[in-house]
Design an enzyme around this catalytic site. Structure first.
Site, PDB file in Angstrom:
ATOM      1  N   LYS A   1       0.810  -1.723  -0.332  1.00 57.88           N
ATOM      2  CA  LYS A   1       0.151  -0.219  -0.329  1.00 57.88           C
ATOM      3  C   LYS A   1       0.742   1.467   0.152  1.00 57.88           C
ATOM      4  O   LYS A   1       1.834   1.618   0.844  1.00 57.88           O
ATOM      5  CB  LYS A   1      -1.516   0.220   1.427  1.00 57.88           C
ATOM      6  CG  LYS A   1      -2.291  -0.921   0.703  1.00 57.88           C
ATOM      7  CD  LYS A   1      -3.493  -0.870   1.924  1.00 57.88           C
ATOM      8  CE  LYS A   1      -4.223  -1.964   2.188  1.00 57.88           C
ATOM      9  NZ  LYS A   1      -4.717  -2.009   3.373  1.00 57.88           N
TER      10      LYS A   1
ATOM     11  N   GLY B   1       9.440  -3.800   7.489  1.00 61.77           N
ATOM     12  CA  GLY B   1       8.635  -4.361   7.078  1.00 61.77           C
ATOM     13  C   GLY B   1       8.985  -5.629   6.762  1.00 61.77           C
ATOM     14  O   GLY B   1      10.100  -7.089   7.306  1.00 61.77           O
TER      15      GLY B   1
ATOM     16  N   GLY C   1       8.983  -0.006  11.963  1.00 62.91           N
ATOM     17  CA  GLY C   1       8.580   1.046  12.108  1.00 62.91           C
ATOM     18  C   GLY C   1      10.034   2.670  12.244  1.00 62.91           C
ATOM     19  O   GLY C   1       9.962   3.333  11.633  1.00 62.91           O
TER      20      GLY C   1
END
Length: 399
Positions: A200, A357, A380
């Site tokens: 995304k 990720g 993060g």
């Protein structure tokens, strides 16, 4: 001292640890399978710092969170199962304390050279960055070392508040991470490229916005690329696509033109009717995707184009896969580019830094993790650093 961006941060060389007890913040939030550690990467990453402190005559007390118990003492969130794997990795006994503050912790710390404390997040003061909780932690030692870059984007007591109570520095793993990111982001040898993939655009908008200001090439892959293709008028069929972000994608493309950053999108794709193993697939130019097709990987022409780009570059930052790499058959693009980057790195022609990720899993899948210059296990924190944000845990160590 080392340099991160334009600011210096304290390292182990700035601490006198001889005869002292050093609190080491690690990230031991490791995956568990049937009550045992499933992947010890994060455990192994803190070992060099622990060994360095011990070799210099210090004692070590390891602090970490595990899961999200939210201030409750949940048995399934105990760090006890991590003590033995840490002991094996370190090559010496590791005592375990049933709490991370108070009399029980003090007693265990006093009697051993290496101690692992119970989950910090059993206490609400940890996530609240509480001064009182940080003070209780500080009572256990004489100095503090942060060796958990992956938790440094959180202003928690064991990351931030404690640094105002004890002499503090970065551990060896933290130092290596900051120096690798410095080389890739703040002062790279050019040309420099970034590969940004994943499903995304919405989760990477700030990353993309930052990279168009610093990269010579920005390679966009995965489901994210579909949104950009759609914004450029390409029919992406039944592919994952955030159509509501069309204008944001166009803004990023427009900004790249003003910063001389060349954005590279797939020119062909591997498509299928469903995301599953052993389904019929076709390779088509992106403008020939049919209404019921799902774009699940980049095509061979795209792979060759991107290989040529990598060969022109001196520095590469990688975050996210180019396709649905978890399903065999749709990992070809990611594997091919990863192996090319690894080859260039081995030959001394490329500095390659990857993280965030699914990147680590994708590079492991390609069998090239050990060939990259640096791979971050942070999620993060890695992304926030790429975005140019100031991380509380890093700021606290700067001078």
């Amino acid at each position: 001292m080392a340099d991160s961006g334009l600011k210096r941060f304290k390292t182990l060389d700035d601490l006198d640890v001889a005869g002292k007890t050093v609190l080491v913040r690690a990230d031991l939030n490791v995956p568990m399978r049937d009550g045992e550690v499933g992947d010890d990467t994060r455990i192994r990453s803190v070992v060099p710092t622990l060994k360095a402190i011990l070799a210099r005559g210090g004692k070590v007390v390891v602090l970490s969170h595990f899961g999200r118990p939210k201030g409750k003492r949940l048995p399934e969130a105990s760090l006890r199962p991590v003590a033995e794997p840490l002991s094996r990795a370190l090559g010496r006994p590791v005592a375990f304390a049933e709490d991370c503050i108070g009399p029980e912790a003090k007693k265990v710390v006093k009697g051993h050279d290496v101690v692992l404390l119970e989950n910090l997040r059993y206490h609400a003061g940890e996530e609240a960055n509480g001064e009182a909780f940080a003070s209780k932690l500080a009572e256990l030692g004489d100095a503090y070392v942060n060796d958990g870059f992956s938790v440094s984007h959180r202003a928690h007591a064991s990351v931030d508040a404690i640094t105002r109570l004890l002499p503090s520095a970065a551990g060896l793993s933290m130092q290596a991470e900051l120096e690798a990111l410095e080389k890739a982001l703040h002062n790279p040898d050019r040309p420099v490229a970034a590969i940004v993939g994943g499903s995304k655009v919405s989760s990477k908008l700030e990353v993309l916005g930052a990279l168009v200001n610093t990269m010579d090439y920005l390679i966009i892959g995965g489901g994210m690329a579909n949104t950009f293709l759609y914004a450029k008028g390409v029919d992406v069929g039944a592919s994952l696509c955030e159509k509501d972000l069309k204008e944001r994608a166009l803004e990023i493309l427009a900004r790249a033109r003003t910063t001389a950053c060349k954005i590279l999108l797939p020119i062909d794709a591997v498509v299928a009717q469903e995301l599953a193993a052993n389904v019929p697939v076709r390779e088509v130019p992106v403008r020939e995707v049919e209404s019921d097709d799902m774009i699940l990987d980049v095509g061979s022409d795209t792979i060759e184009e991107l290989k040529h780009v990598l060969r022109r570059c001196k520095t590469l930052l990688w975050n996210g896969p180019l396709g649905a790499f978890e399903v065999r058959g749709f990992d070809v693009g990611t594997v091919a580019l990863a192996r090319e980057a690894a080859r260039l790195t081995r030959e001394g022609n490329l500095l390659s830094v990857a993280g965030g990720g699914d990147t680590v899993s994708a590079l492991n899948n390609a069998g090239v993790s050990h060939d990259f210059s640096y791979i971050s296990t942070a999620g993060g924190a890695f992304l926030e650093w790429v975005e140019g944000k100031e991380l509380p845990g890093v700021k606290a160590l700067q001078v």
